[in-house]
Design an enzyme around this catalytic site. Structure first.
Site, PDB file in Angstrom:
ATOM      1  N   GLU A 199       0.794  -1.229  -0.171  1.00 25.61           N
ATOM      2  CA  GLU A 199       0.081  -0.044  -0.087  1.00 25.61           C
ATOM      3  C   GLU A 199       0.936   1.391   0.032  1.00 25.61           C
ATOM      4  O   GLU A 199       0.646   2.283  -0.943  1.00 25.61           O
ATOM      5  CB  GLU A 199      -1.021   0.009   1.283  1.00 25.61           C
ATOM      6  CG  GLU A 199      -1.734   1.173   1.501  1.00 25.61           C
ATOM      7  CD  GLU A 199      -2.209   1.371   2.749  1.00 25.61           C
ATOM      8  OE1 GLU A 199      -3.606   1.132   2.894  1.00 25.61           O
ATOM      9  OE2 GLU A 199      -1.509   1.684   3.910  1.00 25.61           O
ATOM     10  N   ASP A 250      -5.507  -3.167  -3.871  1.00 28.85           N
ATOM     11  CA  ASP A 250      -5.663  -1.706  -3.900  1.00 28.85           C
ATOM     12  C   ASP A 250      -4.081  -1.290  -4.306  1.00 28.85           C
ATOM     13  O   ASP A 250      -4.070  -0.127  -4.974  1.00 28.85           O
ATOM     14  CB  ASP A 250      -6.155  -0.887  -2.800  1.00 28.85           C
ATOM     15  CG  ASP A 250      -5.275  -1.237  -1.454  1.00 28.85           C
ATOM     16  OD1 ASP A 250      -4.610  -2.605  -1.240  1.00 28.85           O
ATOM     17  OD2 ASP A 250      -5.263  -0.506  -0.417  1.00 28.85           O
TER      18      ASP A 250
END
Length: 449
Positions: free
Chosen positions: A101, A155
């Site tokens: 991330e 993500d």
């Protein structure tokens, strides 16, 4: 960890922090405390003279100096002190680790700050320490670079892919120099590898459901904070295999889930849910506060991600959802009430706490901060427009005191909303994303360069 000597202008002593310095805290010494000049400067896109700024909506207050300073602060605290030059989490539950991330977020900030040196540094080191034979990044390493969490965080992969697509565009336009990673990938090649992997290893299930990880979730449960419909529209235009990758189906399913969710009437959404929008009642993984049923740290990113789709592609579904969110918060009292919420529309309980930094720090989960304000500011900006959303911008700027970080040095209310009680990682990025979006810096680079 070998701590390098930092410039005197970025040193902040442990006495100023008011704590006894640990290894994790040493990496935070770079915070500067400067006179509060708020945003400062004129609107100066980082890619001048290449930028075409025509038609970019933005609030009246400019954020150039604050964005530049806070990116430099993240470099000084979260990258430079470490031997492995990636964004590290100095106060995580396992201090000083690095996660994929953070690679995605760090690449986006380097990109929009026109910082190719740090873009290349992060991309190359992510390849060295996280990239695996399945063409995605394993999601977590420790400070020394050993894999601690295997598998892809979706993500992160989509953010890295977008950053690489935009970086390739900068190369094609002659703004950035060509770069090749240690394994021989150009920016564009790395982006294509990730896009192919998203379809090949199960980050997309049944041709439309975005799974939170490779082969984990998707048709059974989703994390809507990962939904990035503007990204998928760009992927569809870039993808050499778009004939077999139906990105439009992923966009449409993302919106179907968002608009069907249990909090949709308020413009809220839970951290975790089924694709049909109902609560998911089985066990979840990382960061499942309130059993994943609250509008908390994962879900709040949905507002920013939808704001980009509203601003870049004028998507009516994004605008509809954000309009409901704006109406909800205005009914609560406006930007001063920006926070995390239950699906019933109440702020998360003040009595709930979160322990972090290896249980050395504690803060309320109730959070009116630069993090929550950054995300809610994008909601106000899209729903009300640049002029009417000025109170949202002003409230966000109240959390910038002129140094190289977002947040208060000391909580003016005497509570835990200060730099001593923040991660100095996730909160910094989300504030930056919100600030850069409402100020006209976070744009579809292909359209403006």
């Amino acid at each position: 960890m070998r701590l390098q000597t930092l410039p005197a202008t970025v040193l902040l002593t442990a006495a100023v922090l008011g704590v006894t310095e640990s290894v994790a805290q040493q990496s935070l010494r770079g915070m500067t405390v400067a006179p509060a000049n708020k945003a400062g400067g004129k609107y100066k896109p980082f890619f001048l003279p290449y930028s075409n700024t025509s038609g970019i909506p933005r609030v009246d207050a400019d954020y150039h100096d604050s964005l530049k300073a806070t990116w430099e602060g993240l470099k000084a605290r979260n990258i430079d002190p470490y031997d492995i030059k990636l964004v590290h989490r100095p106060r995580s539950e396992t201090p000083n680790d690095a996660v994929s991330e953070g690679v995605g977020y760090g690449l986006l900030l380097a990109l929009y700050s026109n910082d190719q040196e740090y873009f290349n540094m992060q991309l190359d080191n992510a390849e060295r320490y996280m990239w695996n034979w399945r063409n995605f990044h394993d999601w977590r390493i420790n400070e020394q670079g050993s894999i601690q969490g295997t598998g892809a965080a979706t993500d992160a992969e989509e953010d890295i892919a977008l950053a690489c697509i935009f970086a390739q565009h900068l190369v094609d336009k002659g703004v950035w120099k060509p770069h090749t990673t240690p394994k021989g990938a150009s920016y564009g090649k790395r982006a294509q590898e990730i896009l192919d992997a998203m379809w090949d290893v199960g980050m997309i299930q049944d041709g439309k459901f975005l799974a939170p990880a490779a082969g984990w979730g998707g048709r059974d449960f989703v994390n809507p904070g990962y939904f990035a419909p503007a990204w998928y529209k760009i992927f569809a235009e870039f993808d050499a295999n778009a004939d077999r990758h139906d990105w439009k189906a992923v966009v449409d399913q993302s919106y179907e889930s968002i608009l069907a969710n249990v909090g949709s009437d308020k413009g809220l959404i839970p951290d975790w849910m089924t694709p049909a929008g109902t609560f998911y009642y089985q066990g979840l993984g990382y960061n499942a506060y309130l059993d994943g049923r609250g509008f908390y740290k994962d879900a709040i990113r949905t507002h920013w991600r939808l704001a980009t789709d509203a601003l870049w592609f004028n998507d009516e579904r994004a605008k509809e959802f954000l309009a409901k969110a704006y109406t909800f918060l205005e009914g609560k009292g406006g930007p001063q009430e920006a926070n995390f919420f239950t699906m019933e529309g109440e702020p998360v309980p003040m009595t709930d706490f979160w322990d972090f930094d290896n249980n050395q720090r504690r803060r309320h989960r109730f959070e009116h901060s630069h993090l929550t304000m950054g995300m809610w500011a994008t909601t106000g900006f899209v729903a009300a427009g640049p002029e009417e959303s000025k109170p949202y911008s002003d409230e966000l700027l109240s959390f910038y005191e002129g140094g190289d970080y977002w947040g208060h040095k000391v909580d003016p209310a005497g509570g835990t909303e200060d730099i001593e009680h923040n991660e100095m990682y996730f909160d910094q990025f989300l504030a930056w994303f919100g600030a850069s979006t409402i100020s006209g810096y976070f744009v579809d680079i292909r359209k403006h360069i």
